[in-house]
Enzyme design. Structure first.
Site, PDB file in Angstrom:
ATOM      1  CG  HIS A 118      14.730 -34.203  24.911  1.00  0.00           C
ATOM      2  ND1 HIS A 118      15.795 -33.928  25.738  1.00  0.00           N
ATOM      3  CD2 HIS A 118      14.809 -33.312  23.899  1.00  0.00           C
ATOM      4  CE1 HIS A 118      16.501 -32.936  25.245  1.00  0.00           C
ATOM      5  NE2 HIS A 118      15.913 -32.530  24.128  1.00  0.00           N
ATOM      6  CG  ASP A 127      -3.962   1.814   5.503  1.00  0.00           C
ATOM      7  OD1 ASP A 127      -3.978   2.677   4.617  1.00  0.00           O
ATOM      8  OD2 ASP A 127      -4.371   2.024   6.672  1.00  0.00           O
ATOM      9  CD  GLU A 177      -1.651   2.349  -3.372  1.00  0.00           C
ATOM     10  OE1 GLU A 177      -1.174   1.218  -3.130  1.00  0.00           O
ATOM     11  OE2 GLU A 177      -2.739   2.751  -2.922  1.00  0.00           O
ATOM     12  CG  ASP A 198      -5.766  -0.451  -0.946  1.00  0.00           C
ATOM     13  OD1 ASP A 198      -5.270   0.461  -1.640  1.00  0.00           O
ATOM     14  OD2 ASP A 198      -5.500  -0.594   0.260  1.00  0.00           O
ATOM     15  CG  ASP A 249      -2.091   0.948   1.087  1.00  0.00           C
ATOM     16  OD1 ASP A 249      -2.322   1.437  -0.029  1.00  0.00           O
ATOM     17  OD2 ASP A 249      -2.783   1.192   2.094  1.00  0.00           O
ATOM     18  CD  GLU A 263      15.751 -28.138  18.635  1.00  0.00           C
ATOM     19  OE1 GLU A 263      15.139 -27.566  17.705  1.00  0.00           O
ATOM     20  OE2 GLU A 263      15.539 -27.910  19.828  1.00  0.00           O
TER      21      GLU A 263
END
Length: 451
Positions: free
Chosen positions: A256, A124, A50, A75, A9, A332
């Site tokens: 563990h 935005d 924009e 938008d 935006d 892990e």
């Protein structure tokens, strides 16, 4: 191929006037925010701002993975239609920006979608933060940004299902309060000259907890038990399951028992010597087995393939009369060249690599695995297991990073939230997963069975 969503935006207070842009890169599979970018650009028009937001978002996505497919949501009807090739680009200020955006990814990897302004709140908010910073004579700082929290709270309030009065607002307030102070672990990285980019700092610096540093805070399990959500959907206000969703799949998450590396706080992931439990760790496994047998709710056991988890899981399985199934996605993190070292030793030997790793979940130890990679495989394992065990209670015996990742995704929290969780050896946590994709954290770091 990875899939990203880029939301962008831009705005101008005067058109032309003081202007800024914001953009965010989202993992399409998990809904996780991967990177934010924002910048005050001086006096410009809305359309220029924009386009600059689009360029910054695409550059950030390219930095993460140049081979990814990207779905852009904005938008700005003008930018979407012009970049989709349906409208001609006539304005001389737009042409170079559109050309720059088109060069970042091959056109076959990018699609565009127009969305209403109220669906673009995250970007935005970033653009407005950038313009606010410019008004103060500053540039946007990721450490001071609340854009993600504001957007999440707004979604929670707007999308939470009907319930008692005030539930949605209360849920949003809880989410904001629980993640207050999020910027402390974030680091800025450039996505273009003068642009600020925030890549969420990885959680669980210690990885398996056998080597690393103490976390900043301990989450109060009783308070966290009332927060819910998922990586994809807005958090549900409260944690009680609606009757029509049925019995959730409940994962009892067991870290563990202790290994010889645990008290020395050494990095112990999946790429090292794979230590077995110590005498203390075996005693811890016996105690948690007795506690789980007394509860009598566990219906299946799934374990990481690493030795310390299998040993813990088999101790519990022997008491419960169940088999142990292995899931590679629960292993892990591979800490590469840092395996077996303390955090201080890594800081002394590889300060630049360590700083990069702490600053971004996409950075990996030399020869190791990034936290972003861990998140993807843990989320995939979660999805497989929830499908296979719908409505059942399953014990997952795993490690610090996978458990913290499951908790973080359940809460819809940013990566740096993992710095604010503590997981002791042989501790128990629990997350429930509902049929609609929402999740509820029920317990965190319970060690009462060890006392």
């Amino acid at each position: 191929m990875r899939e990203f969503i880029v939301e962008a935006d831009g705005g101008s207070r005067g058109n032309p006037g003081p202007a800024g842009y914001g953009s965010v890169v989202i993992d399409a599979a998990t809904g996780e925010t991967l990177m934010e970018a924002a910048e005050y650009i001086g006096v410009a028009t809305n359309n220029v701002a924009e386009y600059k937001g689009l360029v910054a978002g695409l550059k950030a996505a390219h930095q993460l993975d140049p081979a990814a497919s990207v779905h852009v949501r904005m938008d700005s009807k003008l930018v979407v239609e012009q970049m989709s090739g349906r409208w001609k680009i006539k304005h001389p200020d737009m042409k170079p920006l559109a050309a720059e955006a088109a060069r970042i990814f091959p056109s076959s990897q990018v699609t565009y979608e127009w969305i209403p302004r109220d669906k673009n709140k995250h970007a935005d908010r970033l653009a407005n933060e950038a313009m606010d910073a410019g008004k103060r004579g500053e540039q946007w700082s990721p450490s001071a940004s609340t854009a993600e929290l504001d957007a999440r709270a707004a979604r929670s309030a707007a999308e939470a299902p009907t319930g008692p009065p005030g539930d949605a607002a209360a849920g949003a307030a809880l989410a904001r309060a629980a993640m207050a102070g999020r910027g402390g672990g974030a680091a800025g990285a450039s996505a273009g000259a003068g642009a600020g980019v925030s890549a969420g700092a990885p959680g669980g610096v210690s990885g398996d907890g056998d080597g690393g540093v103490a976390v900043a805070e301990t989450v109060d399990a009783r308070a966290a038990g009332n927060a819910s959500g998922s990586a994809v959907r807005a958090p549900r206000a409260g944690w009680a399951a609606p009757a029509d969703l049925g019995t959730p799949a409940t994962f009892v998450l067991l870290r563990h028992g202790e290994t010889p590396l645990t008290p020395e706080k050494r990095f112990s992931g999946s790429g090292g010597s794979d230590p077995a439990l110590s005498d203390v760790g075996r005693e811890q496994a016996e105690r948690v087995a007795a506690a789980l047998a007394a509860r009598g709710t566990v219906q299946a056991i799934v374990s990481s393939p690493l030795k310390r988890c299998q040993e813990t899981a088999r101790t519990v399985a022997a008491r419960l009369g169940l088999d142990v199934h292995l899931e590679d996605g629960l292993r892990e993190t591979d800490f590469g060249a840092w395996e077996g070292l303390t955090f201080g030793e890594v800081r002394e030997r590889s300060p630049e690599e360590l700083n990069a790793w702490l600053a971004s979940p996409d950075a990996a130890p030399p020869g190791g695995e990034s936290f972003a990679e861990v998140t993807r495989r843990v989320a995939a394992a979660r999805d497989r297991l929830t499908r296979a065990h719908a409505g059942r209670t399953v014990l997952l015996v795993t490690h610090v990073t996978p458990i913290k990742t499951l908790v973080r995704l359940a809460l819809g929290a940013p990566p740096e939230s993992l710095f604010r969780m503590e997981l002791s050896a042989a501790s128990v946590s629990a997350v429930a997963y509902y049929a609609d994709g929402n999740a509820s954290l029920r317990l965190l770091n319970d060690t009462s069975h060890l006392r």
